[in-house]
Design an enzyme around this catalytic site. Structure first.
Site, short mmCIF file in Angstrom:
data_model
loop_
_atom_site.label_atom_id
_atom_site.label_comp_id
_atom_site.label_asym_id
_atom_site.label_seq_id
_atom_site.Cartn_x
_atom_site.Cartn_y
_atom_site.Cartn_z
N CYS A 146 4.09 28.96 -15.77
CA CYS A 146 3.65 29.47 -17.06
C CYS A 146 3.06 28.36 -17.92
O CYS A 146 3.65 27.93 -18.92
CB CYS A 146 4.82 30.13 -17.77
SG CYS A 146 5.43 31.48 -16.77
N ARG B 127 -0.81 4.95 -1.17
CA ARG B 127 -1.77 6.04 -0.97
C ARG B 127 -2.61 5.92 0.30
O ARG B 127 -2.83 6.90 1.01
CB ARG B 127 -2.70 6.08 -2.20
CG ARG B 127 -3.58 7.28 -2.25
CD ARG B 127 -4.60 7.17 -3.40
NE ARG B 127 -4.09 6.61 -4.61
CZ ARG B 127 -3.74 7.33 -5.68
NH1 ARG B 127 -3.87 8.64 -5.68
NH2 ARG B 127 -3.28 6.73 -6.76
N PRO C 257 0.82 -1.21 0.00
CA PRO C 257 0.00 0.00 0.00
C PRO C 257 0.86 1.27 0.00
O PRO C 257 1.93 1.29 0.61
CB PRO C 257 -0.76 -0.11 1.33
CG PRO C 257 0.18 -0.84 2.22
CD PRO C 257 0.87 -1.85 1.32
N ARG D 113 -0.78 16.37 -9.53
CA ARG D 113 -1.94 15.49 -9.74
C ARG D 113 -3.14 16.17 -10.42
O ARG D 113 -3.73 15.60 -11.34
CB ARG D 113 -2.37 14.82 -8.43
CG ARG D 113 -1.25 14.01 -7.77
CD ARG D 113 -1.73 13.12 -6.63
NE ARG D 113 -2.52 12.02 -7.14
CZ ARG D 113 -3.82 11.94 -7.08
NH1 ARG D 113 -4.51 12.88 -6.48
NH2 ARG D 113 -4.44 10.91 -7.60
N TYR E 33 -3.81 14.34 -13.90
CA TYR E 33 -4.93 13.39 -13.91
C TYR E 33 -6.27 14.08 -13.76
O TYR E 33 -7.29 13.40 -13.59
CB TYR E 33 -4.81 12.40 -12.75
CG TYR E 33 -3.46 11.78 -12.54
CD1 TYR E 33 -2.90 10.93 -13.48
CD2 TYR E 33 -2.76 12.03 -11.36
CE1 TYR E 33 -1.66 10.35 -13.24
CE2 TYR E 33 -1.53 11.44 -11.12
CZ TYR E 33 -0.98 10.60 -12.08
OH TYR E 33 0.23 10.02 -11.83
N1 LLP Z 1 2.71 -1.65 -6.07
C1 LLP Z 1 2.95 -1.40 -7.37
C2 LLP Z 1 3.59 -2.43 -8.19
C3 LLP Z 1 2.57 -0.16 -7.92
O1 LLP Z 1 2.78 0.08 -9.20
C4 LLP Z 1 1.97 0.83 -7.10
C5 LLP Z 1 1.58 2.13 -7.65
C6 LLP Z 1 1.77 0.53 -5.74
C7 LLP Z 1 2.14 -0.73 -5.27
C8 LLP Z 1 1.14 1.48 -4.78
O2 LLP Z 1 -0.15 1.79 -5.13
P1 LLP Z 1 -1.10 2.62 -4.15
O3 LLP Z 1 -1.34 1.77 -2.94
O4 LLP Z 1 -0.41 3.89 -3.79
O5 LLP Z 1 -2.31 2.86 -4.96
N2 LLP Z 1 0.89 8.89 -9.46
C9 LLP Z 1 -0.44 8.30 -9.41
C10 LLP Z 1 -0.42 6.91 -8.82
C11 LLP Z 1 0.51 5.96 -9.53
C12 LLP Z 1 0.57 4.60 -8.89
C13 LLP Z 1 1.62 3.76 -9.47
N3 LLP Z 1 1.78 2.48 -8.85
C14 LLP Z 1 -1.35 9.22 -8.64
O6 LLP Z 1 -0.91 10.29 -8.23
O7 LLP Z 1 -2.53 8.94 -8.47
#
Ligand code: LLP
Length: 418
Positions: free
Chosen positions: A342, A276, A274, A312, A316
């Site tokens: 800019c 986020r 995890p 972000r 997105y």
């Molecule tokens: N494991 C792998 C293999 C991943 O690619 C990712 C995220 C995670 C774990 C963690 O995922 P989480 O629990 O944070 O959802 N920059 C984007 C998010 C990109 C996520 C990439 N991989 C944003 O700001 O929403």
């Protein structure tokens, strides 16, 4: 218990007012609550109690050393995607036996570093990578423990840029072809097949795609047993979503329950990655209003944080709540909160109802702990912001605001231009 809250009209982080912190630190800055980070980790990790598991915090969401330190003290492992993240995880005290390494483009140099550091496992994403890893392991006389990252082709119902488990994505090996990859892995002398890994996407707010993916992974597990591969680790990645606005993601307990039910009786260690859900709502971005201006049909509030600090919304179109650091109880107005960069796309909130901010007012951009600072850049030659952690009545700078000298560090003017 929320650790970002209003005491009368003032926004607080634990026992300190955000306005006070802004006076001490200057703006913009990222502000994290220690108690929130710790609670989020514990709630997530405890949800899997009784199940043999390892929670590896995903460093890409936030890799500040102090934050990693909090998590390391709580027993977290690390999910890394580069040599740089490996360096950070080790510096923060996360032991190598709790580090897993994913990523479609691992370089030979980073692989060697990870092998020499004795990490728990590589999540291998292609046959070519497998051969490269085997070669490097052989050269330095080691065996590389691996999981094959499989792509189960499920629709995670999230933003297309953060879908990772579909057949359209570059990640992993398609689950339907993965038996071949495992067969190759089994033959390679310096590869030790230990697991399966799977991550289907990020900011998932429904449980079904997780369950669907896990079912497919479980099926594969059965197939692997048949060819004599004893899988000891099932890495199910990260991806659990959070509330930015009105999303209603499953609670970690609900998520854990669904995974437990789907797993059933199985003897392996579950690894979770995890990011986020641990750090997203444990941090905010604090910025100050510089100017306000209006066109014929739009009102702009220009603040001192921009897309270089938090990309972000630009990248997105993501929603981050905007809150006043001091409430005024005036009528809300529709406005766009824009940064100084800019670029037309440089906004933090677009056409939103918000308080009628005036120059000098402080603004909190909420839910900015994940993929905030870690995606910040120096675009427009802006020093990256400071980062601060609050623990009760204490606060500490956990990353100094960059200086102009930091901006040019490593640059040089060649002799032939002197
Ligand atoms: N494991 C792998 C293999 C991943 O690619 C990712 C995220 C995670 C774990 C963690 O995922 P989480 O629990 O944070 O959802 N920059 C984007 C998010 C990109 C996520 C990439 N991989 C944003 O700001 O929403």
């Amino acid at each position: 218990m929320h650790h970002f809250f209003y005491k009368e009209d003032d926004l607080y982080c634990e026992d300190l007012s955000v306005a006070y912190l802004a006076e001490q630190i200057g703006t913009p800055f990222y502000l994290y609550s220690y108690a929130t980070i710790k609670r989020h980790f514990q709630v997530f990790n405890n949800a899997f109690k009784g199940l043999d598991h390892l929670t590896c915090f995903s460093l890409k969401s936030n890799s500040n050393l102090a934050i990693l330190r909090v998590l390391s003290l709580e027993g977290a492992g690390a999910d890394i995607v580069s040599g740089g993240e490996l360096f950070r995880a080790l510096k923060a005290g996360i032991t190598s036996d709790k580090i897993v390494y994913s990523g479609v483009g691992k370089t030979p140099k980073d692989m060697e570093l990870a092998l020499k550091s004795d990490i728990l496992m590589f999540n291998v994403e292609s046959d070519q990578e497998l051969h490269t890893l085997n070669g490097i392991a052989k050269d330095i006389g080691r065996k590389a423990s691996i999981a094959v990252r499989v792509s189960p082709d499920v629709e995670p119902k999230t933003h297309p840029y953060i879908v990772t488990g579909s057949s359209e994505s570059k990640f992993g090996v398609q689950i339907t072809n993965s038996l071949n990859t495992y067969a190759v892995a089994k033959r390679l002398k310096n590869i030790d097949v230990k697991g399966i890994s799977c991550h289907i996407g990020s900011q998932l707010t429904e449980i079904d795609p997780f369950v669907e993916a896990l079912r497919k992974v479980k099926e594969l597990l059965g197939e692997l047993k048949k060819i004599g591969l004893d899988i000891k680790f099932l890495n199910f990645g990260g991806g659990l979503g959070i509330t930015y606005n009105d999303e209603n993601p499953p609670h970690p307990l609900e998520y854990a329950r669904a995974l437990r039910e789907t797993i059933g009786e199985n003897k392996f260690t579950l690894i979770l990655e995890p990011g986020r859900v641990i750090i997203g709502n444990a941090g905010i971005l604090v910025t100050r209003v510089l100017y306000t201006k209006s066109t014929a049909n739009k009102r702009f509030i220009i603040v001192d944080a921009g897309m270089n600090d938090l990309i972000r919304p630009t990248l997105y179109n993501s929603f981050h709540a905007v809150q006043p650091v001091t409430m005024t109880h005036s009528k809300m107005l529709t406005a766009t909160l824009a940064g100084p960069i800019c670029e037309t796309g440089d906004f933090l909130a677009k056409d939103r109802k918000m308080p009628p901010f005036k120059p000098g007012d402080l603004v909190a951009i909420m839910s900015a702990g994940a993929y905030g600072f870690s995606m910040a850049s120096n675009y427009n030659s802006r020093p990256r912001p400071a980062e601060v952690m609050v623990k009760g009545k204490l606060f500490s700078l956990i990353r100094a605001r960059e200086t102009y000298d930091d901006l040019i560090s490593g640059e040089m003017i060649p002799k032939f231009l002197e």
